[in-house]
Write a protein that holds these residues in place. Structure first.
Motif, PDB file in Angstrom:
ATOM      1  N   TRP A 155       0.862  -1.178   0.000  1.00 45.66           N
ATOM      2  CA  TRP A 155       0.000   0.000   0.000  1.00 45.66           C
ATOM      3  C   TRP A 155       0.904   1.236   0.000  1.00 45.66           C
ATOM      4  CZ3 TRP A 155      -0.585  -4.414   2.680  1.00 45.66           C
ATOM      5  CH2 TRP A 155      -1.813  -5.083   2.639  1.00 45.66           C
ATOM      6  N   ALA A 156       0.790   2.073  -1.011  1.00 44.88           N
ATOM      7  CA  ALA A 156       1.660   3.244  -1.154  1.00 44.88           C
ATOM      8  C   ALA A 156       0.843   4.511  -1.049  1.00 44.88           C
ATOM      9  CB  ALA A 156       2.408   3.202  -2.483  1.00 44.88           C
ATOM     10  N   ASP A 157       1.140   5.340  -0.017  1.00 43.52           N
ATOM     11  CA  ASP A 157       0.374   6.547   0.270  1.00 43.52           C
ATOM     12  C   ASP A 157      -1.114   6.193   0.314  1.00 43.52           C
ATOM     13  OD1 ASP A 157       2.596   8.153   0.612  1.00 43.52           O
ATOM     14  OD2 ASP A 157       2.736   8.644  -1.515  1.00 43.52           O
ATOM     15  N   GLU A 158      -1.969   7.095  -0.145  1.00 39.29           N
ATOM     16  CA  GLU A 158      -3.413   6.805  -0.148  1.00 39.29           C
ATOM     17  C   GLU A 158      -3.913   6.557  -1.567  1.00 39.29           C
ATOM     18  OE1 GLU A 158      -5.242  10.084   1.912  1.00 39.29           O
ATOM     19  OE2 GLU A 158      -4.990   9.079   3.850  1.00 39.29           O
ATOM     20  N   ARG A 159      -2.978   6.223  -2.447  1.00 39.96           N
ATOM     21  CA  ARG A 159      -3.350   6.073  -3.855  1.00 39.96           C
ATOM     22  C   ARG A 159      -3.240   4.642  -4.376  1.00 39.96           C
ATOM     23  NH1 ARG A 159      -1.697   9.752  -9.108  1.00 39.96           N
ATOM     24  NH2 ARG A 159      -2.594   8.338 -10.657  1.00 39.96           N
ATOM     25  N   TYR A 160      -2.092   4.007  -4.173  1.00 40.98           N
ATOM     26  CA  TYR A 160      -1.841   2.719  -4.814  1.00 40.98           C
ATOM     27  C   TYR A 160      -2.000   1.555  -3.832  1.00 40.98           C
ATOM     28  CZ  TYR A 160       0.285   5.424  -8.629  1.00 40.98           C
ATOM     29  OH  TYR A 160       0.512   6.308  -9.659  1.00 40.98           O
ATOM     30  N   THR A 161      -2.655   0.492  -4.305  1.00 38.73           N
ATOM     31  CA  THR A 161      -2.754  -0.760  -3.562  1.00 38.73           C
ATOM     32  C   THR A 161      -2.379  -1.886  -4.502  1.00 38.73           C
ATOM     33  OG1 THR A 161      -4.558   0.099  -2.195  1.00 38.73           O
ATOM     34  CG2 THR A 161      -4.281  -2.287  -2.255  1.00 38.73           C
ATOM     35  N   LEU A 162      -1.446  -2.729  -4.097  1.00 41.48           N
ATOM     36  CA  LEU A 162      -1.004  -3.828  -4.948  1.00 41.48           C
ATOM     37  C   LEU A 162      -1.517  -5.149  -4.395  1.00 41.48           C
ATOM     38  CD1 LEU A 162       0.874  -4.262  -7.492  1.00 41.48           C
ATOM     39  CD2 LEU A 162       2.560  -5.105  -5.859  1.00 41.48           C
ATOM     40  N   LEU A 163      -2.288  -5.857  -5.217  1.00 39.05           N
ATOM     41  CA  LEU A 163      -2.697  -7.225  -4.917  1.00 39.05           C
ATOM     42  C   LEU A 163      -1.726  -8.141  -5.645  1.00 39.05           C
ATOM     43  CD1 LEU A 163      -6.532  -6.867  -5.725  1.00 39.05           C
ATOM     44  CD2 LEU A 163      -5.301  -6.169  -3.658  1.00 39.05           C
ATOM     45  N   THR A 164      -1.080  -9.044  -4.941  1.00 38.58           N
ATOM     46  CA  THR A 164      -0.072  -9.878  -5.586  1.00 38.58           C
ATOM     47  C   THR A 164       0.205 -11.121  -4.773  1.00 38.58           C
ATOM     48  OG1 THR A 164       2.162  -9.870  -6.559  1.00 38.58           O
ATOM     49  CG2 THR A 164       1.873  -8.705  -4.461  1.00 38.58           C
ATOM     50  N   GLY A 165       0.754 -12.128  -5.450  1.00 43.81           N
ATOM     51  CA  GLY A 165       1.262 -13.304  -4.775  1.00 43.81           C
ATOM     52  C   GLY A 165       2.763 -13.230  -4.593  1.00 43.81           C
ATOM     53  N   ASN A 166       3.353 -12.117  -5.028  1.00 41.58           N
ATOM     54  CA  ASN A 166       4.805 -11.928  -4.964  1.00 41.58           C
ATOM     55  C   ASN A 166       5.254 -11.805  -3.508  1.00 41.58           C
ATOM     56  OD1 ASN A 166       7.451 -10.489  -5.030  1.00 41.58           O
ATOM     57  ND2 ASN A 166       7.068 -10.477  -7.232  1.00 41.58           N
ATOM     58  N   ASN A 167       6.193 -12.649  -3.107  1.00 41.03           N
ATOM     59  CA  ASN A 167       6.664 -12.686  -1.721  1.00 41.03           C
ATOM     60  C   ASN A 167       7.714 -11.621  -1.403  1.00 41.03           C
ATOM     61  OD1 ASN A 167       5.192 -14.941  -0.573  1.00 41.03           O
ATOM     62  ND2 ASN A 167       6.386 -16.255  -1.930  1.00 41.03           N
ATOM     63  N   LEU A 168       8.014 -10.753  -2.360  1.00 37.68           N
ATOM     64  CA  LEU A 168       9.049  -9.732  -2.162  1.00 37.68           C
ATOM     65  C   LEU A 168      10.366 -10.371  -1.735  1.00 37.68           C
ATOM     66  CD1 LEU A 168       7.090  -6.868  -0.335  1.00 37.68           C
ATOM     67  CD2 LEU A 168       7.733  -6.993  -2.742  1.00 37.68           C
ATOM     68  N   ASN A 169      10.740 -11.440  -2.416  1.00 40.41           N
ATOM     69  CA  ASN A 169      12.009 -12.108  -2.142  1.00 40.41           C
ATOM     70  C   ASN A 169      12.728 -12.385  -3.467  1.00 40.41           C
ATOM     71  OD1 ASN A 169      10.533 -14.234  -3.161  1.00 40.41           O
ATOM     72  ND2 ASN A 169      10.668 -15.520  -1.359  1.00 40.41           N
ATOM     73  N   PRO A 170      14.002 -12.767  -3.418  1.00 41.87           N
ATOM     74  CA  PRO A 170      14.740 -12.986  -4.662  1.00 41.87           C
ATOM     75  C   PRO A 170      14.107 -14.042  -5.561  1.00 41.87           C
ATOM     76  CG  PRO A 170      16.265 -12.766  -2.836  1.00 41.87           C
ATOM     77  CD  PRO A 170      14.890 -12.820  -2.231  1.00 41.87           C
ATOM     78  N   ARG A 171      13.521 -15.064  -4.975  1.00 39.07           N
ATOM     79  CA  ARG A 171      12.880 -16.103  -5.779  1.00 39.07           C
ATOM     80  C   ARG A 171      11.746 -15.503  -6.620  1.00 39.07           C
ATOM     81  NH1 ARG A 171      12.396 -21.737  -5.630  1.00 39.07           N
ATOM     82  NH2 ARG A 171      10.541 -22.395  -6.783  1.00 39.07           N
ATOM     83  N   ALA A 172      10.907 -14.682  -5.996  1.00 35.09           N
ATOM     84  CA  ALA A 172       9.795 -14.069  -6.718  1.00 35.09           C
ATOM     85  C   ALA A 172      10.287 -13.107  -7.791  1.00 35.09           C
ATOM     86  CB  ALA A 172       8.889 -13.335  -5.738  1.00 35.09           C
ATOM     87  N   PHE A 173      11.401 -12.438  -7.542  1.00 35.88           N
ATOM     88  CA  PHE A 173      11.933 -11.456  -8.488  1.00 35.88           C
ATOM     89  C   PHE A 173      12.681 -12.106  -9.647  1.00 35.88           C
ATOM     90  CE2 PHE A 173      10.326  -8.290  -5.949  1.00 35.88           C
ATOM     91  CZ  PHE A 173      10.810  -7.022  -6.210  1.00 35.88           C
ATOM     92  N   GLN A 174      13.080 -13.366  -9.521  1.00 36.44           N
ATOM     93  CA  GLN A 174      13.941 -13.961 -10.544  1.00 36.44           C
ATOM     94  C   GLN A 174      13.459 -15.299 -11.086  1.00 36.44           C
ATOM     95  OE1 GLN A 174      17.881 -14.212  -8.895  1.00 36.44           O
ATOM     96  NE2 GLN A 174      18.029 -12.021  -8.506  1.00 36.44           N
ATOM     97  N   LEU A 175      12.754 -16.112 -10.288  1.00 39.94           N
ATOM     98  CA  LEU A 175      12.518 -17.496 -10.676  1.00 39.94           C
ATOM     99  C   LEU A 175      11.065 -17.819 -11.026  1.00 39.94           C
ATOM    100  CD1 LEU A 175      14.785 -19.280  -8.016  1.00 39.94           C
ATOM    101  CD2 LEU A 175      15.378 -18.574 -10.342  1.00 39.94           C
ATOM    102  N   ASP A 176      10.131 -17.467 -10.139  1.00 43.51           N
ATOM    103  CA  ASP A 176       8.746 -17.885 -10.311  1.00 43.51           C
ATOM    104  C   ASP A 176       7.998 -17.007 -11.321  1.00 43.51           C
ATOM    105  OD1 ASP A 176       9.207 -19.795  -8.366  1.00 43.51           O
ATOM    106  OD2 ASP A 176       8.407 -18.557  -6.736  1.00 43.51           O
ATOM    107  N   LEU A 177       6.915 -17.557 -11.878  1.00 37.09           N
ATOM    108  CA  LEU A 177       6.010 -16.781 -12.712  1.00 37.09           C
ATOM    109  C   LEU A 177       5.015 -16.088 -11.788  1.00 37.09           C
ATOM    110  CD1 LEU A 177       4.838 -15.928 -15.460  1.00 37.09           C
ATOM    111  CD2 LEU A 177       3.481 -18.048 -15.449  1.00 37.09           C
TER     112      LEU A 177
END
Length: 447
Positions: free
Chosen positions: A358-380
Motif C-alpha cells: 500500500w503506497a500513500d493513499e493512492r496505490y494498492t497492490l494485490l499480488t502473490g509476490n513474496n518480495l524475495n529474490p525467488r519471486a523477483f527472478q525465478l517464479d512466474l
C-alpha cells in the motif's frame, strides 16, 4: 528527483477503468471458500481456476466436486484448472514418497462423465528454480484474486487456517485479459499437459519445451488494449513478471520509490531483494513512514515445533528471522522513532501467507509476490495494481489493513527477536554448517 521520475513511470501503465464499488474484500479464508463455491455454482460462461496446487483433501475435494457439478448442470460451461506441473506430481514435503495430486486428478476424471481439464504448467525444468505462482481465478466476469492455494488450511475447511488476502474484482475487461493470458500464452505451449489424463510425459522428456516456454513467458504480458493510461480515474492494472528485471519487479520498486508519506508492506518470508532494500532505505531517508507486517517464525508454513524431529525445511523460518533481525539492527534508529514499524503476526497455531503493498493513499497492490529474490527472478508472478487517484477507496483499504494488523504486535528493538543460540539444537547445527560452507547466501536466493 527520484520520486517524480518513478511516479511518471507508474503513470505510463495502462489499466482498465473501474469503480471502487467493483471490489469486494473478503475478511477470512472461510468467507473466501464459501464465496468460491457460490461463484462456481452460479457460473454461466467460464471458470478458470489458477493455483499453485489443488490438494487431495477435504477442501480440494469440495472444490473439485463443485466444478464437476457445475459442468454437469451446464455442459457448455468452459472450465479449466491450472496448477504447477511439479507440485502436482510430488507428495508433501517431508511426508515420504507419495503419488502426488495428479493421481487423484486422474481417478476423479474416471469417476465422472464430464471432463474438468486440469493442466500442469512448468515454468522451469526443476521446481526448485521456478514454479507457477500466478494468482487470480476467472469466473464469468469476476476475478477472484488471492495468494491462497486450494487445501484445508488455505480455505479454513477444518480447524486451522492460513491468513491471506481475498479480493473479488468485478470487471469484464480485467477478466478477459486474465483469460487471454491462459488461452493464448499458456495452454498452447508444448510444455503444458493435462494431469487428469493417464501417462503425462516425464518432466525430463519435455525439458526443451519447458525452456522455450519460459523464454516466451518472459516476452508475454496481459492484453491491455482496452486499457487507458493515467487519466485521473479509478483503474485496475494487471502486471506479469518472470525472470530478472521483469516488469512486475520494476513496478514494485517504482511504487516504493514514488511513496512520499506512508508505505505498508506484507510478506510471509522476510528475505527482501537488494533492489527492494535500497528503495526502502531511500524512502526512510526522505521521511516515509513504513509499516511491515510479517508472520512470526512460528506462524510460518514451514515451521516445525522443536519437539518434533528436525527436518532441513524447518530451518527456513529461522533463516527469515535472522534476516529480519539484521534488517532491524541496521535501522534501529528508524524503529526507535516509529518511522519503521515491524509488526509480527501470530494467532495460535494458524499460519500466515500475506503479500501486498500500500503506497500513500493512492496505490494498492494485490499480488502473490513474496518480495524475495525467488519471486523477483525465478517464479512466474502476477499482480493487480489498484490506482485510486481520487481517494475513493480509502475506507475499505484502511479496514483491510486494520484486519490484517489484528493479531500483530510491534517489535520495538531488534534484540527482542531470538538469536542463533536460542534456536533448537537441530536448527543451530544446520545453520552453523551452511554458514561455514557459505551456502546461506544461495539459500536466500532460491527459498
Amino acid at each position: 528527483m527520484r520520486a517524480p521520475f518513478r511516479r511518471s513511470t507508474l503513470a505510463a501503465l495502462r489499466g482498465f477503468e473501474s469503480s471502487s464499488a467493483a471490489i469486494t474484500i473478503l475478511p477470512s479464508a472461510a468467507d473466501y471458500r464459501r464465496t468460491l463455491l457460490e461463484k462456481i455454482a452460479s457460473a454461466t460462461q467460464r471458470i478458470c481456476i489458477v493455483a499453485l496446487y489443488l490438494q487431495q483433501d477435504e477442501a480440494g475435494q469440495e472444490i473439485l466436486d463443485a466444478l464437476y457439478a457445475a459442468k454437469a448442470a451446464r455442459p457448455n460451461l468452459d472450465i479449466v484448472v491450472l496448477v504447477d506441473w511439479f507440485r502436482a506430481q510430488r507428495g508433501l514435503i517431508g511426508a515420504g514418497k507419495q503419488a502426488g495430486n495428479s493421481a487423484w486428478y486422474q481417478a476423479q476424471n474416471l469417476e465422472h462423465d464430464q471432463e474438468v481439464p486440469i493442466y500442469g504448467v512448468p515454468v522451469q525444468t526443476r521446481e526448485l528454480f521456478g514454479v507457477l505462482h500466478l494468482k487470480g481465478s476467472i469466473i464469468d466476469d469476476c476475478v477472484l484474486y488471492t495468494g491462497a492455494s486450494i487445501n484445508n488450511v488455505y480455505l479454513h475447511k477444518l480447524n486451522k487456517y492460513r491468513l491471506d488476502r481475498y479480493q473479488l474484482l468485478e470487471n469484464k475487461a480485467l477478466a478477459d485479459s486474465f483469460q487471454r493470458l491462459v488461452t493464448q500464452e499458456i495452454l498452447p505451449s508444448d510444455a503444458v499437459h493435462r494431469l487428469d489424463l493417464p501417462s503425462p510425459p516425464a518432466s525430463r522428456s519435455i525439458r526443451g519445451e519447458i525452456r522455450q516456454f519460459r523464454q516466451r513467458l518472459k516476452r508475454a504480458s496481459y492484453d491491455i488494449n482496452e486499457g487507458v493510461r493515467e487519466n485521473g480515474e479509478f483503474r485496475l492494472i494487471p502486471l506479469l513478471g518472470i525472470g530478472s528485471k521483469n516488469p512486475l519487479s520494476k513496478v514494485l520498486c517504482d511504487l516504493i520509490a514514488a511513496t512520499q508519506h506512508q508505505l505498508t508492506l506484507c510478506t510471509p518470508y522476510f528475505n527482501m531483494p537488494l533492489s527492494v532494500k535500497r528503495e526502502i532505505n531511500r524512502a526512510l531517508k526522505r521521511g516515509v513512514k513504513i509499516d511491515i507486517i510479517i508472520g512470526d517464525k512460528t506462524a510460518n508454513d514451514f515451521f516445525i515445533p522443536p519437539e518434533e524431529p528436525f527436518k532441513v525445511i524447518s530451518a527456513l523460518p529461522y533463516l527469515y528471522e535472522i534476516s529480519l533481525r539484521r534488517f532491524m539492527q541496521k535501522h534501529q534508529t528508524a524503529v526507535a522513532r516509529h518511522r519503521l514499524n515491524i509488526h509480527l503476526w501470530k494467532d495460535g497455531d494458524n499460519t500466515y501467507h500475506l503479500k501486498g503493498l500500500w503506497a500513500d493513499e493512492r496505490y494498492t497492490l494485490l499480488t502473490g509476490n513474496n518480495l524475495n529474490p525467488r519471486a523477483f527472478q525465478l517464479d512466474l508472478e502476477n499482480a493487480v495494481l489498484i490506482d485510486d487517484p481520487k481517494s475513493e477507496w480509502l475506507t475499505p483499504r484502511a479496514e483491510e489493513i486494520a484486519l490484517l494488523m489484528r493479531n500483530t504486535h510491534r517489535v520495538g528493538k531488534f534484540d527482542e527477536l531470538d538469536t542463533l543460540s536460542e534456536y533448537p539444537m537441530g536448527v543451530r547445527t544446520f545453520l552453523r554448517r551452511v554458514s561455514r560452507v557459505r551456502v546461506e547466501r544461495l539459500l536466500y536466493r532460491i527459498l
